[in-house]
Design an enzyme around this catalytic site. Structure first.
Site, PDB file in Angstrom:
ATOM      1  N   LYS A  23     -13.019  39.197  58.775  1.00 30.69           N
ATOM      2  CA  LYS A  23     -13.542  37.636  58.767  1.00 30.69           C
ATOM      3  C   LYS A  23     -15.092  37.595  59.393  1.00 30.69           C
ATOM      4  O   LYS A  23     -15.232  38.518  60.226  1.00 30.69           O
ATOM      5  CB  LYS A  23     -12.218  37.002  59.671  1.00 30.69           C
ATOM      6  CG  LYS A  23     -11.107  37.007  59.147  1.00 30.69           C
ATOM      7  CD  LYS A  23     -10.932  36.281  58.017  1.00 30.69           C
ATOM      8  CE  LYS A  23      -9.348  36.317  57.415  1.00 30.69           C
ATOM      9  NZ  LYS A  23      -9.246  37.115  56.202  1.00 30.69           N
ATOM     10  N   ASP A  24     -15.450  36.624  59.247  1.00 29.89           N
ATOM     11  CA  ASP A  24     -16.813  36.360  59.831  1.00 29.89           C
ATOM     12  C   ASP A  24     -16.848  36.008  61.147  1.00 29.89           C
ATOM     13  O   ASP A  24     -15.938  35.570  61.959  1.00 29.89           O
ATOM     14  CB  ASP A  24     -17.235  35.006  58.700  1.00 29.89           C
ATOM     15  CG  ASP A  24     -18.658  34.780  59.061  1.00 29.89           C
ATOM     16  OD1 ASP A  24     -19.453  35.596  59.377  1.00 29.89           O
ATOM     17  OD2 ASP A  24     -18.953  33.562  59.051  1.00 29.89           O
ATOM     18  N   ARG A  25     -18.028  36.211  61.798  1.00 31.51           N
ATOM     19  CA  ARG A  25     -18.027  35.978  63.257  1.00 31.51           C
ATOM     20  C   ARG A  25     -18.470  34.527  63.451  1.00 31.51           C
ATOM     21  O   ARG A  25     -17.890  34.281  64.689  1.00 31.51           O
ATOM     22  CB  ARG A  25     -19.602  36.877  63.599  1.00 31.51           C
ATOM     23  CG  ARG A  25     -19.801  36.575  65.011  1.00 31.51           C
ATOM     24  CD  ARG A  25     -21.024  37.614  65.417  1.00 31.51           C
ATOM     25  NE  ARG A  25     -21.533  37.546  66.763  1.00 31.51           N
ATOM     26  CZ  ARG A  25     -22.691  36.661  67.147  1.00 31.51           C
ATOM     27  NH1 ARG A  25     -23.216  36.240  66.095  1.00 31.51           N
ATOM     28  NH2 ARG A  25     -22.898  36.526  68.357  1.00 31.51           N
TER      29      ARG A  25
END
EC number: 5.4.99.27
Length: 353
Positions: A77-79
C-alpha cells in the site's frame, strides 16, 4: 513516460484537489479470507498513516526479531494515505506484540490462522477519497461514476508505477536496451515492470481510440468477470455482445517469457502499442509476464457531497488503481508521490513479475 492514457468518458470534469491530508485518501484491503482463529500464524489487522507496507514490515522485523521472509502480506500500500490491511507473523512473536510501537500505526485486531498470508490473497481494495476545491460538483461526479460502474473504467496502471515525470519507465527502457549501469536486480526488475506497464497503458489507449474498448477482437484472450476463466476469441462478432453486457473483457499482455503475444487483429493492435517503444517481445525474456484485464468495474460506488467538494467511495479488484477512476471523474492528471520499489501503488505489486 506512462504510456498514452485516453479517457473513456466525455462528461465534464469536476476538477479539485487530492491528498490535502492522509485521511483524504483511505484504502481498505478486502481480504480473500479472514483468519479462522487458530493456527501457527498470528494475523494482525493494521491501520497505517504515512507508512508504506514495506516500512511497517521492516519495523516489525526489527522490533520483534523476525526475518523479512517470515512476514506475510497480501498487497503493498501507498504511503500517502490511511490504509488498512492484514499481515501475518509466526505465532511465536505474540507474547512480544505488546512491545511493538510505531507512530502512525495501530493494531486494530489480532487472530490466528493455519497459513501464512501470501501476496495476492485479497479480493480488492475499497477506496474512500475526499476531493477538495470542487464545491457543487458532487452530482457531476456521481453521474460519471455511475457511467464507469456500468460500462467499466480503463484498467490503466497509475502514475505511482512510473515515478515523477515517468522517469522509472524511461530508465527501464535504458535497462532493456542495455544502456543502463544499474546492477541491483531488484531495482532493474522494478524499472522494467514500469515499461511493461507503459506498453499496457498504450494498448488500452489504442483500444479506446479505435472504439474497441468494450468490444472483442479476433485473437483476443478474453476473461470472464465472474469466474476468471480465460479463453481465445475466435469469432469476435459472436463474443462481442457478452463484452458489451460486461460479462467478459479483453486482456492485454504484460510481456514476458511465459506469455504468448496475441495473434490476428488483437495481435496487430498489440504490436502497434509495442512499436511505440521501439521494443520487441524478446527483450522481456527475464520477466515471466502476465495478462491483465483492459477494464474493470467499480463496485459499491457512492458519492457524498461536502461543502468544499465531495467524497467518492468505490471498490476495485486487486491490482487496479483508484487514480484510473479519479482522472475520469476529475478530468485532471493525478500526481505520483514518491514512487519506488517499496511504494508501488494503491493496487498490488507483482504484475508481470
Amino acid at each position: 513516460m506512462t504510456g498514452r492514457r485516453c479517457e473513456r468518458t466525455t462528461s465534464p470534469g469536476t476538477g479539485g484537489r487530492l491528498r490535502a491530508e492522509p485521511a483524504d485518501f483511505q484504502v481498505q484491503e478486502v481480504p480473500a479470507y479472514l483468519p479462522g482463529g487458530s493456527g501457527e500464524y498470528l494475523y494482525l489487522h493494521v491501520e497505517k498513516t504515512r507508512h508504506t507496507t514495506a516500512h511497517v514490515v521492516r519495523e516489525l522485523c526489527a522490533q520483534l526479531g523476525v526475518r523479512d521472509r517470515d512476514v506475510g502480506v497480501a498487497g503493498l500500500k501507498d504511503r500517502h494515505a490511511v490504509t488498512t490491511q492484514w499481515l501475518s507473523l509466526p505465532a511465536k512473536v505474540e507474547p512480544r506484540m505488546g512491545d511493538f510501537s510505531l507512530p502512525g500505526v495501530r493494531i486494530l485486531e489480532t487472530s490466528r490462522h493455519t497459513n501464512k498470508l501470501g501476496m495476492g490473497h485479497l479480493h480488492g481494495n475499497r477506496f474512500v477519497v475526499r476531493v477538495r476545491g470542487a464545491a457543487g460538483m458532487a452530482e457531476q461526479a456521481g453521474e460519471t461514476l455511475a457511467t464507469l460502474a456500468q460500462g467499466g473504467v480503463p484498467n490503466y496502471f497509475g502514475p505511482q508505477r512510473f515515478g515523477l515525470g515517468g522517469l522509472n519507465a524511461e530508465e527501464g527502457l535504458r535497462v532493456l536496451r542495455g544502456e543502463s549501469e544499474l546492477r541491483d536486480p531488484r531495482v532493474r526488475r522494478f524499472l522494467t515492470s514500469s515499461v511493461q506497464s507503459a506498453i499496457f497503458n498504450a494498448l488500452v489507449s489504442l483500444r479506446l481510440e479505435r472504439e474497441v474498448f468494450d468490444r472483442l477482437l479476433t485473437g483476443d484472450m478474453a476473461k470472464k468477470h465472474d469466474t476468471g476463466g480465460v479463453f481465445l476469441v475466435e469469432d469476435a462478432g459472436a463474443e462481442t455482445p457478452r463484452a458489451q453486457r460486461g460479462e467478459v473483457s479483453a486482456t492485454g499482455t504484460l510481456f514476458g517469457r511465459k506469455v504468448k503475444p496475441l495473434t490476428a487483429d488483437a495481435g496487430a493492435l498489440e504490436a502497434e502499442a509495442l512499436a511505440l517503444f521501439g521494443l520487441s517481445p524478446q527483450v522481456f525474456a527475464s520477466r515471466k509476464g502476465d495478462r491483465r484485464l483492459i477494464r474493470v468495474f467499480p463496485a459499491e460506488a457512492e458519492v457524498r457531497p461536502e461543502d468544499d467538494g465531495y467524497v467518492l467511495a468505490f471498490t476495485l479488484p486487486k491490482g487496479s488503481f483508484a487514480t484510473s477512476v479519479l482522472r475520469e471523474v476529475m478530468k485532471t492528471e493525478v500526481d505520483a508521490p514518491g514512487a519506488g520499489p517499496d511504494t508501488t501503488d494503491e493496487g498490488e505489486a507483482g504484475d508481470g513479475e
